[in-house]
Design a protein around this motif. Structure first.
Motif, PDB file in Angstrom:
ATOM      1  N   LEU A   1       0.808  -1.217   0.000  1.00 53.72           N
ATOM      2  CA  LEU A   1       0.000   0.000   0.000  1.00 53.72           C
ATOM      3  C   LEU A   1       0.843   1.270   0.000  1.00 53.72           C
ATOM      4  CD1 LEU A   1      -2.965  -0.930   2.373  1.00 53.72           C
ATOM      5  CD2 LEU A   1      -2.822  -1.027  -0.120  1.00 53.72           C
ATOM      6  N   GLY A   2       2.146   1.143   0.217  1.00 52.24           N
ATOM      7  CA  GLY A   2       3.019   2.303   0.132  1.00 52.24           C
ATOM      8  C   GLY A   2       3.566   2.541  -1.254  1.00 52.24           C
ATOM      9  N   PHE A   3       3.173   1.702  -2.214  1.00 51.42           N
ATOM     10  CA  PHE A   3       3.733   1.824  -3.570  1.00 51.42           C
ATOM     11  C   PHE A   3       3.627   3.248  -4.117  1.00 51.42           C
ATOM     12  CE2 PHE A   3       1.820   2.305  -7.809  1.00 51.42           C
ATOM     13  CZ  PHE A   3       2.993   2.328  -8.549  1.00 51.42           C
ATOM     14  N   LEU A   4       2.421   3.790  -4.137  1.00 55.79           N
ATOM     15  CA  LEU A   4       2.205   5.085  -4.778  1.00 55.79           C
ATOM     16  C   LEU A   4       2.854   6.207  -3.980  1.00 55.79           C
ATOM     17  CD1 LEU A   4       0.967   6.732  -7.026  1.00 55.79           C
ATOM     18  CD2 LEU A   4      -1.213   6.729  -5.780  1.00 55.79           C
ATOM     19  N   THR A   5       2.623   6.237  -2.676  1.00 57.27           N
ATOM     20  CA  THR A   5       3.132   7.333  -1.858  1.00 57.27           C
ATOM     21  C   THR A   5       4.658   7.335  -1.802  1.00 57.27           C
ATOM     22  OG1 THR A   5       2.685   5.898   0.043  1.00 57.27           O
ATOM     23  CG2 THR A   5       1.070   7.605  -0.454  1.00 57.27           C
ATOM     24  N   GLN A   6       5.268   6.154  -1.729  1.00 56.56           N
ATOM     25  CA  GLN A   6       6.729   6.091  -1.700  1.00 56.56           C
ATOM     26  C   GLN A   6       7.321   6.629  -3.006  1.00 56.56           C
ATOM     27  OE1 GLN A   6       8.591   5.503   0.795  1.00 56.56           O
ATOM     28  NE2 GLN A   6       7.690   4.024   2.183  1.00 56.56           N
ATOM     29  N   HIS A   7       6.740   6.246  -4.119  1.00 61.93           N
ATOM     30  CA  HIS A   7       7.277   6.708  -5.401  1.00 61.93           C
ATOM     31  C   HIS A   7       7.025   8.198  -5.620  1.00 61.93           C
ATOM     32  CE1 HIS A   7       7.709   2.407  -6.294  1.00 61.93           C
ATOM     33  NE2 HIS A   7       8.589   2.804  -7.199  1.00 61.93           N
ATOM     34  N   LEU A   8       5.917   8.713  -5.111  1.00 63.74           N
ATOM     35  CA  LEU A   8       5.674  10.148  -5.246  1.00 63.74           C
ATOM     36  C   LEU A   8       6.668  10.945  -4.409  1.00 63.74           C
ATOM     37  CD1 LEU A   8       1.769  10.341  -5.259  1.00 63.74           C
ATOM     38  CD2 LEU A   8       3.353  10.246  -7.188  1.00 63.74           C
ATOM     39  N   SER A   9       7.001  10.445  -3.233  1.00 68.62           N
ATOM     40  CA  SER A   9       7.983  11.157  -2.405  1.00 68.62           C
ATOM     41  C   SER A   9       9.356  11.141  -3.069  1.00 68.62           C
ATOM     42  CB  SER A   9       8.064  10.527  -1.006  1.00 68.62           C
ATOM     43  OG  SER A   9       8.764   9.294  -1.012  1.00 68.62           O
ATOM     44  N   LEU A  10       9.709  10.020  -3.658  1.00 68.20           N
ATOM     45  CA  LEU A  10      10.987   9.919  -4.363  1.00 68.20           C
ATOM     46  C   LEU A  10      11.019  10.886  -5.548  1.00 68.20           C
ATOM     47  CD1 LEU A  10      13.579   8.132  -4.224  1.00 68.20           C
ATOM     48  CD2 LEU A  10      12.504   6.650  -5.908  1.00 68.20           C
ATOM     49  N   THR A  11       9.897  10.984  -6.272  1.00 70.25           N
ATOM     50  CA  THR A  11       9.806  11.908  -7.401  1.00 70.25           C
ATOM     51  C   THR A  11       9.909  13.353  -6.937  1.00 70.25           C
ATOM     52  OG1 THR A  11       8.399  10.329  -8.579  1.00 70.25           O
ATOM     53  CG2 THR A  11       8.403  12.594  -9.379  1.00 70.25           C
ATOM     54  N   ASN A  12       9.298  13.672  -5.796  1.00 68.56           N
ATOM     55  CA  ASN A  12       9.370  15.035  -5.275  1.00 68.56           C
ATOM     56  C   ASN A  12      10.813  15.442  -4.973  1.00 68.56           C
ATOM     57  OD1 ASN A  12       6.597  15.211  -5.417  1.00 68.56           O
ATOM     58  ND2 ASN A  12       6.250  14.875  -3.240  1.00 68.56           N
TER      59      ASN A  12
END
Length: 648
Positions: free
Chosen positions: A237-248
């Protein structure tokens, strides 16, 4: 489900937005000692009247803001309820201010303009450039909110007319295909810089926000493959949020190199429409190989992968190297490259196969993980999914997973599996080829095969430089081994005889070297430049959904996506372990630039998964340093797939 039960986070602010945006501003016009007072939302004008004007004339100044995008695209971010149409400006991008409402009776040739913007959070001022009698230009230097004061001065009458307005300064994330040529090149050149200049050297040039690609590639790799039982970024469930933080955080590094850049998004559902149109025009079936002839895979974008070397050989990304193991990472493959241990890729360059063991994937008959996402997938995620947990899992798989699979692909000895045609038939061969990229991952995680050491692979051609499976050195496999090794193709081999299954296992696992996979399909995918604009597309979809069809179930429970998942991830129950990285209170790996109400300022911080989700709520998006230009899917409309307009 009952939409009246739509949930908001407990800490969500009211629809009024942040305190610093609530305002009433008065328009005042002074005419020969007579004060006429009226109210105009958010605009204030103050004029000293000259005797050349008649006493009955009533007028007010207004400011029109524009840049190189607004002429063709209109004003950005008008789908956000907190953005006033025409009053959002972009940091470090020259903004033109056109002053209207100047009385016609004044001699235009005798007018000049001055303008100044004051940052509301810091008090810092930026001064504009006079660009004409009633125009000026300002480069806003910070994210946040500004008060802009523009004055028109008449050298003929000594009259000064002044107007004041508040604007919001945010980066605008745009479709990568619709960037101006200058912005496209600026983004790609800055991205290239991250490969060419180390973090230490870059911070000396660009400041502390700069991080190089070894940093980002390693950060993704060590969290994707911390050990055999965990993956903190995927399958949970952290897939999307983790990748968005990395992108930020990646965006912050790009902006350190060139502060005008906002992270673009690549709406990859357009690509499928493009190749379908080509197939229709040529009266043939869709062929995924047409994807790689599209604009994004040319030299001036992400580059074209050579069919022989499976790497880019011309242009900006020619022969981009994958780093060798560094002191910052203990994760490497048998050849010492910063790749997942189970990847037997020995090429020193970023690799894209665009195929599976010599075969191109097709639109029909693919497994879900290898199908290119379409408008249908993203429309389904928005309008037919009520659970955040299911939304996350669906986007991870059908909503985006095929992008990584089809770019990365697999190759090597598995190209020879066609020799099994008479043994198991063409359908089984196609299926096992499509799964080739994951075979070594599955058995590495399950610890049912021994990884070769670097010594075993000192000679890459040696028989020992491959995954070493139990039973390969014996004349016959045990029934348990056969059962384990055929799990990857249970459906195809369901009716196979024991002899066929044994020969299948021996051909795939004993007589063939372990397949090599392209970067996109494993833990070091971040080393491929085409990785970075993918997940912003998913965030844009999430923000849109939060507006038009909010979730009715925000339970952080992985079993809502799949019964085989534990509360947080895929591997929890399989390995009887935790799901670190995927719980709602787990801190994301990247750094996000965001407005902190307690601090009363913009700060860089690592947010929890839950806090990252909250940034997508309509009541929270004003705290982000960026907006998306629009929430429109016109290419999907052409296919008859409707994304309804955001209500005003």
């Amino acid at each position: 489900m009952d939409e009246s039960k739509t949930l908001l986070p407990s800490e969500a602010p009211t629809q009024e937005g942040p305190k610093y945006q609530k305002q009433k501003v008065i328009l005042s016009t002074v005419i020969v000692g007579l004060f006429l007072v009226g109210t105009l939302n958010n605009v204030s004008s103050n004029m000293t009247k000259s005797q050349s004007l008649t006493e009955t004339e009533d007028y007010s100044l207004q400011i029109e803001f524009s840049n190189e995008y607004t002429a063709t695209n209109g004003h950005p971010a008008t789908d956000y309820h907190w953005v006033r149409d025409g009053f959002l400006v972009e940091p470090h991008r020259y903004t033109s201010l056109a002053i209207t409402g100047v009385p016609d009776s004044l001699d235009q040739s005798k007018l000049s303009t001055s303008c100044v913007a004051t940052h509301q959070q810091s008090g810092d001022k930026v001064f504009g450039i006079n660009a004409g009698s009633v125009d000026c230009q300002i480069k806003f230097l910070k994210v946040g909110d500004y008060t802009v004061q523009a004055s028109v001065i008449s050298s003929e009458t000594d009259e000064i007319m002044t107007t004041t307005v508040d604007v919001q300064s945010r980066y605008v994330r745009r479709d990568i295909r619709k960037l101006t040529e200058d912005d496209k090149q600026a983004y790609l050149n800055a991205a290239r810089t991250l490969y060419d200049i180390t973090t230490d050297e870059g911070q000396g040039i660009y400041g502390e926000n700069y991080k190089c690609m070894i940093y980002f590639g390693t950060l993704h790799l060590v969290n994707a493959v911390p050990d055999k039982q965990h993956d903190r970024l995927h399958d949970g469930l952290g897939f999307l949020t983790q990748h968005l933080s990395l992108t930020n955080e990646y965006e912050l590094s790009i902006q350190a190199v060139n502060p005008v850049i906002a992270m673009p998004y690549w709406d990859f559902t357009q690509d499928m429409g493009m190749i379908r149109d080509k197939a229709k025009a040529n009266k043939r079936n869709v062929d995924y190989r047409d994807l790689w002839a599209l604009d994004l895979w040319q030299d001036d974008f992400f580059g074209t992968s050579s069919t022989h070397l499976h790497t880019v050989t011309t242009g900006r990304w020619a022969y981009t190297k994958v780093p060798k193991i560094t002191r910052d990472s203990e994760v490497a493959n048998a050849f010492g490259f910063l790749r997942a241990p189970w990847n037997f890729q020995m090429s020193p360059y970023v690799t894209r196969y665009h195929e599976f063991c010599g075969d191109s994937a097709g639109e029909k008959g693919d497994t879900e993980g290898n199908a290119w996402p379409t408008c249908v997938n993203h429309n389904h995620a928005v309008f037919n999914v009520d659970s955040f947990a299911y939304f996350t899992g669906y986007l991870m798989d059908a909503g985006h997973g095929g992008i990584h699979s089809l770019i990365g692909g697999a190759g090597g000895d598995c190209n020879k599996w066609d020799s099994m045609l008479g043994l198991i038939g063409p359908d089984a061969i196609k299926d096992i080829k499509l799964k080739a990229a994951f075979i070594s991952l599955y058995f590495w995680r399950a610890d049912t095969a021994k990884m070769p050491s670097s010594e075993d692979c000192s000679d890459p051609t040696s028989a020992s430089c491959t995954l070493q499976y139990d039973g390969c050195k014996r004349d016959k496999f045990t029934a348990a081994e056969i059962a384990a090794y055929t799990l990857v193709d249970t459906a195809i081999l369901e009716n196979a005889s024991p002899f066929q299954k044994e020969q299948f296992v021996r051909k795939v696992y004993c007589e063939s070297k372990t397949p090599s996979v392209g970067e996109h399909i494993e833990g070091n995918s971040a080393f491929d430049v085409s990785f970075w604009p993918i997940h912003t597309t998913l965030e844009r979809l999430l923000q849109y959904k939060m507006i038009v069809k909010p979730f009715t179930n925000m339970d952080w429970d992985g079993s809502l996506f799949s019964s085989s998942w534990s509360s947080g991830c895929k591997w929890g129950d399989i390995f009887d372990t935790d799901c670190v990285g995927h719980y709602e209170d787990d801190v994301t790996v990247g750094v996000t630039y965001i407005y902190d109400e307690e601090e009363g300022d913009w700060v860089m911080k690592s947010l929890s998964n839950k806090a990252m989700v909250n940034t997508a709520y309509p009541t929270h998006t004003h705290k982000n340093s960026f907006v998306y230009e629009n929430f429109g899917w016109s290419h999907c409309e052409k296919e008859g797939i409707t994304f309804k307009k955001v209500p005003k």
